[in-house]
Design a protein around this motif. Structure first.
Motif, PDB file in Angstrom:
ATOM      1  N   ARG A 118       0.825  -1.219   0.000  1.00 29.69           N
ATOM      2  CA  ARG A 118       0.000   0.000   0.000  1.00 29.69           C
ATOM      3  C   ARG A 118       0.854   1.263   0.000  1.00 29.69           C
ATOM      4  N   THR A 119       0.332   2.298  -0.675  1.00 22.64           N
ATOM      5  CA  THR A 119       0.847   3.656  -0.533  1.00 22.64           C
ATOM      6  C   THR A 119      -0.352   4.538  -0.246  1.00 22.64           C
ATOM      7  N   VAL A 120      -0.342   5.208   0.891  1.00 22.85           N
ATOM      8  CA  VAL A 120      -1.477   6.028   1.312  1.00 22.85           C
ATOM      9  C   VAL A 120      -0.957   7.386   1.781  1.00 22.85           C
ATOM     10  N   MET A 121      -1.695   8.430   1.443  1.00 24.90           N
ATOM     11  CA  MET A 121      -1.312   9.797   1.814  1.00 24.90           C
ATOM     12  C   MET A 121      -2.336  10.373   2.781  1.00 24.90           C
ATOM     13  N   GLY A 122      -1.858  11.055   3.824  1.00 24.63           N
ATOM     14  CA  GLY A 122      -2.747  11.675   4.794  1.00 24.63           C
ATOM     15  C   GLY A 122      -2.193  12.998   5.275  1.00 24.63           C
ATOM     16  N   GLN A 123      -2.994  13.696   6.096  1.00 26.55           N
ATOM     17  CA  GLN A 123      -2.552  14.974   6.657  1.00 26.55           C
ATOM     18  C   GLN A 123      -3.073  15.146   8.080  1.00 26.55           C
ATOM     19  N   ARG A 124      -2.209  15.707   8.930  1.00 26.70           N
ATOM     20  CA  ARG A 124      -2.604  16.034  10.299  1.00 26.70           C
ATOM     21  C   ARG A 124      -3.110  17.478  10.353  1.00 26.70           C
ATOM     22  N   GLU A 125      -3.677  17.844  11.487  1.00 25.09           N
ATOM     23  CA  GLU A 125      -4.186  19.207  11.654  1.00 25.09           C
ATOM     24  C   GLU A 125      -3.071  20.249  11.620  1.00 25.09           C
ATOM     25  N   ASP A 126      -1.858  19.862  11.994  1.00 22.45           N
ATOM     26  CA  ASP A 126      -0.745  20.818  11.969  1.00 22.45           C
ATOM     27  C   ASP A 126      -0.185  21.018  10.567  1.00 22.45           C
ATOM     28  N   GLY A 127      -0.791  20.359   9.578  1.00 22.01           N
ATOM     29  CA  GLY A 127      -0.370  20.521   8.194  1.00 22.01           C
ATOM     30  C   GLY A 127       0.576  19.446   7.702  1.00 22.01           C
ATOM     31  N   SER A 128       1.183  18.700   8.600  1.00 26.40           N
ATOM     32  CA  SER A 128       2.143  17.670   8.188  1.00 26.40           C
ATOM     33  C   SER A 128       1.485  16.641   7.278  1.00 26.40           C
ATOM     34  N   ILE A 129       2.185  16.310   6.209  1.00 24.21           N
ATOM     35  CA  ILE A 129       1.712  15.274   5.292  1.00 24.21           C
ATOM     36  C   ILE A 129       2.335  13.939   5.692  1.00 24.21           C
ATOM     37  N   LEU A 130       1.508  12.896   5.692  1.00 21.84           N
ATOM     38  CA  LEU A 130       1.945  11.554   6.051  1.00 21.84           C
ATOM     39  C   LEU A 130       1.855  10.658   4.826  1.00 21.84           C
ATOM     40  N   PHE A 131       2.966  10.046   4.472  1.00 24.62           N
ATOM     41  CA  PHE A 131       2.969   9.036   3.420  1.00 24.62           C
ATOM     42  C   PHE A 131       3.245   7.686   4.072  1.00 24.62           C
ATOM     43  N   LEU A 132       2.250   6.813   4.032  1.00 22.88           N
ATOM     44  CA  LEU A 132       2.381   5.479   4.611  1.00 22.88           C
ATOM     45  C   LEU A 132       2.624   4.475   3.495  1.00 22.88           C
ATOM     46  N   LEU A 133       3.717   3.734   3.589  1.00 25.44           N
ATOM     47  CA  LEU A 133       4.050   2.728   2.586  1.00 25.44           C
ATOM     48  C   LEU A 133       4.211   1.375   3.264  1.00 25.44           C
ATOM     49  N   ILE A 134       3.384   0.422   2.841  1.00 26.92           N
ATOM     50  CA  ILE A 134       3.399  -0.923   3.409  1.00 26.92           C
ATOM     51  C   ILE A 134       3.907  -1.901   2.360  1.00 26.92           C
TER      52      ILE A 134
END
Length: 392
Positions: A285-301
């Motif tokens: 998996r490759t998934v993109m997300g964002q926190r409230e502080d603006g940080s972008i999260l890229f999760l790669l499984i």
């Protein structure tokens, strides 16, 4: 004169050494031993055969007749559906069920993109909160390992979302490896982004699916007659956008970087997938997300590698991102496309493709100075309908 044999010495009969039994007796002894071995081997063979048969009967009963077997069977089918051998799933759930399953997911993914996202970001963190106990507080990117039930992966956090640019391939007729994109542009990190047409499964990676937008400009429009499409991207203020939008809506929202993909799995701080059974099987998996502080999260499984990582469901990915504070998240192209590259151009994860890193049309790359990055439009002047995604 015939001499007599010495006393107490046995005389050999027909060339038989002294003390050896007659030939008939030797044959009977050997035959007895062989007969003894044959029944033992035959009994052992029958024991193994009937034990295996019993196991197969019990497994089939569980696999097809119990609720837990049904759940496992459909998860296995879903995992196959996410591969290039989708049609093989019919041998597990049947051809009719396969068609229905694919249609169900397509409809479900469309529904998951309908709700309007209302999340806001508070701004990019500064170095003011950095302490000796938080050595990474001022770093633009950090990478941490994540683990779960049968899978291993990595989480790339980008503190300033405005440092991300969508980079596209630089050669007509062929995609580009993310390692090449990173080295060519001087990026400090990169991940795969959108999907592409791959009719003969050779993976030339040149014809994207849907929209490709970089630096606020439409590079590729493959919507045809569709008025809206599921996208994953970032606007000019650094806010992540994901869900179903028309081109006009995206332009009005100030879209900066985007590709087409689905489904969106988190919106307004809540997960949209109820459980693992609805998680579209186990896969890289490759998934993109964002926190409230603006940080972008890229999760790669990583996945499809027994003994290391089998893969994760979208529910697994959703839960990991929720635990890391994501208020919005969406799926990107995964499977054998999943790849995380560092600033040295080194692949951090373990892609599942037996042929190595894939050629892709797009990648989300991180830069210290994104405004200095030039991204030429390789598809300028081309009509999507005239691009053959199966040719190099």
């Amino acid at each position: 004169m015939t001499s007599l044999p010495p006393r107490n010495v046995a005389v050999s009969t027909q060339g038989r050494p002294p003390g050896m039994p007659p030939r008939a007796q030797r044959k009977s002894v050997a035959g007895a031993k062989a007969k003894t071995r044959k029944p033992v081997l035959w009994v052992l063979f029958k024991l193994i055969f009937f034990t295996g048969l019993l196991f197969c009967i019990l497994f089939a009963g569980w696999f097809y007749l119990t609720p837990s077997g049904y759940q496992y069977r459909y998860m296995l089918a879903d995992s196959i559906i996410t591969t290039q051998h989708r049609e093989w799933a019919k041998y597990i759930i049947g051809e009719k069920a396969l068609r229905e399953r694919v249609a169900q997911y397509a409809n479900r993914f469309e529904q998951m993109g309908e709700e309007r996202d209302q999340h806001t970001i508070t701004g990019v963190p500064t170095d003011e909160g950095k302490t000796d106990e938080q050595p990474d507080a001022g770093k633009l990117t950090t990478v941490e390992e994540v683990d779960g039930e049968g899978f291993h992966g990595f989480l790339l956090t980008v503190k300033d979302p405005k440092k991300i640019r969508l980079v596209v391939t630089n050669r007509v007729g062929r995609g580009e490896k993310i390692t090449s994109m990173v080295k060519r542009t001087g990026a400090i990190a990169g991940v795969n982004a959108g999907g592409f047409a791959d009719p003969n499964w050779k993976g030339n990676g040149f014809k994207p699916i849907g929209l490709v937008i970089s630096n606020g400009k439409i590079y590729y429009d493959g919507l045809g007659g569709k008025k809206s499409v599921q996208i994953v991207g970032i606007d000019k203020q650094g806010k992540m956008l994901a869900g179903k939008y028309s081109i006009k809506e995206l332009m009005d929202l100030g879209i900066s970087e985007a590709v087409s993909f689905s489904p969106r799995i988190i919106v307004n701080g809540k997960g949209l997938i109820k459980n693992r059974a609805e998680g579209w099987g186990v896969a890289p998996r490759t998934v993109m997300g964002q926190r409230e502080d603006g940080s972008i999260l890229f999760l790669l499984i990583d996945g499809r590698q027994p003994g290391y990582s089998i893969g994760a469901t979208l529910y697994d990915a959703q839960q990991i991102l929720l635990e890391h504070g994501a208020v919005i998240a969406a799926n990107l192209d995964g499977g054998s496309s999943t790849v995380l590259v560092d600033e040295k151009g080194t692949i951090v994860n373990k892609p599942s493709s037996s042929a190595g890193e894939r050629y892709l049309p797009t990648g989300f790359l991180v830069f210290e100075n994104p405004d200095a990055v030039q991204v030429p439009n390789i598809w300028a002047g081309m009509k999507p309908a005239e691009i053959d995604g199966g040719k190099w």
